[in-house]
Design a protein around this motif. Sequence first.
Motif, PDB file in Angstrom:
ATOM      1  N   TYR A   9       1.022  -1.177  -0.409  1.00 15.80           N
ATOM      2  CA  TYR A   9       0.208  -0.516   0.167  1.00 15.80           C
ATOM      3  C   TYR A   9       0.971   1.531  -0.258  1.00 15.80           C
ATOM      4  N   VAL A  10       2.117   1.793   1.028  1.00 12.15           N
ATOM      5  CA  VAL A  10       2.992   2.414   0.920  1.00 12.15           C
ATOM      6  C   VAL A  10       3.362   2.285  -0.130  1.00 12.15           C
ATOM      7  N   ASN A  11       3.752   1.642  -1.086  1.00 12.37           N
ATOM      8  CA  ASN A  11       4.492   1.844  -2.494  1.00 12.37           C
ATOM      9  C   ASN A  11       3.930   2.362  -3.419  1.00 12.37           C
ATOM     10  N   VAL A  12       2.794   2.019  -3.694  1.00 14.21           N
ATOM     11  CA  VAL A  12       1.654   2.006  -4.392  1.00 14.21           C
ATOM     12  C   VAL A  12       1.405   3.905  -3.744  1.00 14.21           C
ATOM     13  N   MET A  13       0.850   4.010  -2.633  1.00 16.35           N
ATOM     14  CA  MET A  13       1.009   5.771  -2.598  1.00 16.35           C
ATOM     15  C   MET A  13       2.189   6.503  -2.652  1.00 16.35           C
ATOM     16  N   ALA A  14       3.166   5.543  -2.576  1.00 19.07           N
ATOM     17  CA  ALA A  14       4.301   6.573  -3.268  1.00 19.07           C
ATOM     18  C   ALA A  14       4.077   6.664  -5.026  1.00 19.07           C
ATOM     19  N   GLN A  15       3.668   6.158  -5.601  1.00 19.76           N
ATOM     20  CA  GLN A  15       3.544   6.054  -6.745  1.00 19.76           C
ATOM     21  C   GLN A  15       2.174   6.955  -7.340  1.00 19.76           C
ATOM     22  N   LEU A  16       1.636   7.314  -6.504  1.00 20.36           N
ATOM     23  CA  LEU A  16       0.016   7.284  -6.912  1.00 20.36           C
ATOM     24  C   LEU A  16       0.308   9.203  -6.327  1.00 20.36           C
ATOM     25  N   GLU A  17       0.680   9.083  -5.137  1.00 16.21           N
ATOM     26  CA  GLU A  17       1.349  11.130  -5.327  1.00 16.21           C
ATOM     27  C   GLU A  17       2.693  11.256  -5.876  1.00 16.21           C
ATOM     28  N   ARG A  18       1.959  12.829  -5.661  1.00 18.67           N
ATOM     29  CA  ARG A  18       3.458  13.539  -6.869  1.00 18.67           C
ATOM     30  C   ARG A  18       3.782  14.870  -5.108  1.00 18.67           C
ATOM     31  N   PRO A  19       4.885  14.746  -5.411  1.00 13.26           N
ATOM     32  CA  PRO A  19       5.359  15.765  -4.548  1.00 13.26           C
ATOM     33  C   PRO A  19       4.739  16.153  -4.059  1.00 13.26           C
ATOM     34  N   GLY A  20       4.526  16.441  -2.474  1.00 14.47           N
ATOM     35  CA  GLY A  20       3.682  18.015  -1.937  1.00 14.47           C
ATOM     36  C   GLY A  20       2.175  17.045  -2.046  1.00 14.47           C
ATOM     37  N   GLY A  21       1.650  15.848  -2.315  1.00 12.80           N
ATOM     38  CA  GLY A  21       0.727  15.414  -2.327  1.00 12.80           C
ATOM     39  C   GLY A  21       0.206  15.069  -0.907  1.00 12.80           C
ATOM     40  N   GLN A  22      -1.115  15.056  -0.653  1.00 14.42           N
ATOM     41  CA  GLN A  22      -1.240  14.722   0.756  1.00 14.42           C
ATOM     42  C   GLN A  22      -2.394  13.198   0.948  1.00 14.42           C
ATOM     43  N   ILE A  23      -2.377  12.750   2.178  1.00 20.53           N
ATOM     44  CA  ILE A  23      -2.822  11.680   2.182  1.00 20.53           C
ATOM     45  C   ILE A  23      -3.069  11.256   3.850  1.00 20.53           C
ATOM     46  N   LEU A  24      -4.220  11.666   3.791  1.00 19.78           N
ATOM     47  CA  LEU A  24      -5.484  11.990   5.713  1.00 19.78           C
ATOM     48  C   LEU A  24      -5.891   9.970   5.537  1.00 19.78           C
ATOM     49  N   LEU A  25      -4.997   9.997   6.641  1.00 15.33           N
ATOM     50  CA  LEU A  25      -5.123   8.565   6.999  1.00 15.33           C
ATOM     51  C   LEU A  25      -5.642   8.233   8.184  1.00 15.33           C
ATOM     52  N   LEU A  26      -6.478   7.589   8.950  1.00 20.15           N
ATOM     53  CA  LEU A  26      -7.216   7.492  10.076  1.00 20.15           C
ATOM     54  C   LEU A  26      -7.215   6.038  10.333  1.00 20.15           C
ATOM     55  N   PRO A  27      -6.271   5.570  11.395  1.00 21.17           N
ATOM     56  CA  PRO A  27      -6.616   3.991  11.676  1.00 21.17           C
ATOM     57  C   PRO A  27      -6.331   3.980  12.973  1.00 21.17           C
ATOM     58  N   PHE A  28      -7.324   2.936  13.085  1.00 27.90           N
ATOM     59  CA  PHE A  28      -7.623   2.457  14.939  1.00 27.90           C
ATOM     60  C   PHE A  28      -6.279   2.064  15.252  1.00 27.90           C
ATOM     61  N   ASP A  29      -5.508   1.771  17.205  1.00 25.03           N
ATOM     62  CA  ASP A  29      -4.957   1.609  17.421  1.00 25.03           C
ATOM     63  C   ASP A  29      -5.721   0.866  18.831  1.00 25.03           C
ATOM     64  N   ARG A  30      -5.538  -0.346  19.022  1.00 22.33           N
ATOM     65  CA  ARG A  30      -5.883  -0.811  19.576  1.00 22.33           C
ATOM     66  C   ARG A  30      -4.637  -1.176  20.338  1.00 22.33           C
ATOM     67  N   ARG A  31      -5.559  -0.859  21.950  1.00 26.78           N
ATOM     68  CA  ARG A  31      -4.079  -0.717  22.886  1.00 26.78           C
ATOM     69  C   ARG A  31      -3.959  -1.273  23.874  1.00 26.78           C
ATOM     70  N   ALA A  32      -5.529  -1.250  24.222  1.00 24.87           N
ATOM     71  CA  ALA A  32      -5.936  -2.981  25.366  1.00 24.87           C
ATOM     72  C   ALA A  32      -6.587  -3.796  25.340  1.00 24.87           C
ATOM     73  N   GLY A  33      -6.498  -4.868  25.645  1.00 29.71           N
ATOM     74  CA  GLY A  33      -7.784  -5.515  25.736  1.00 29.71           C
ATOM     75  C   GLY A  33      -7.000  -7.143  25.928  1.00 29.71           C
ATOM     76  N   THR A  34      -8.031  -8.169  25.115  1.00 28.21           N
ATOM     77  CA  THR A  34      -7.579  -9.539  25.013  1.00 28.21           C
ATOM     78  C   THR A  34      -7.000  -9.782  23.661  1.00 28.21           C
ATOM     79  N   GLU A  35      -5.612 -10.172  23.875  1.00 25.28           N
ATOM     80  CA  GLU A  35      -5.068 -11.124  22.682  1.00 25.28           C
ATOM     81  C   GLU A  35      -5.421 -10.824  21.468  1.00 25.28           C
ATOM     82  N   GLU A  36      -6.882 -11.753  21.722  1.00 25.76           N
ATOM     83  CA  GLU A  36      -7.707 -11.593  20.425  1.00 25.76           C
ATOM     84  C   GLU A  36      -8.360 -10.356  19.859  1.00 25.76           C
TER      85      GLU A  36
END
Length: 101
Positions: A9-36
């Motif tokens: 995905y990062v490689n594809v985005m590097a090919q698609l984005e021109r210098p100065g182009g921006q990506i807005l990324l909103l991932p979830f970060d699961r910090r505590a809970g069961t291992e599953e």
Amino acid sequence: ISPDLRQWYVNVMAQLERPGGQILLLPFDRRAGTEEALNAGPPFSVPEHVVRELFEADGRFEVSLLGDITHDLEEENTRFKELGLSDLHELVFKITRKADA
């Protein structure tokens, strides 16, 4: 995106984005809970250090953390709580494509 496809995905985005182009990324970060619950997906957990490792590793992108939204799983009726999570964050990143060296 499953963990085994993240670098692709990062490689594809590097090919698609021109210098100065921006990506807005909103991932979830699961910090505590069961291992599953921490390892389940989609959506898969992507903590800040993983985003930085993927996008900043070869110098093609600059990563800025714009926000860290804590989800109150006691208040929100979500499947995340049902899965066994006790701490869930949504991160907001601005990722800028640098000029090619």
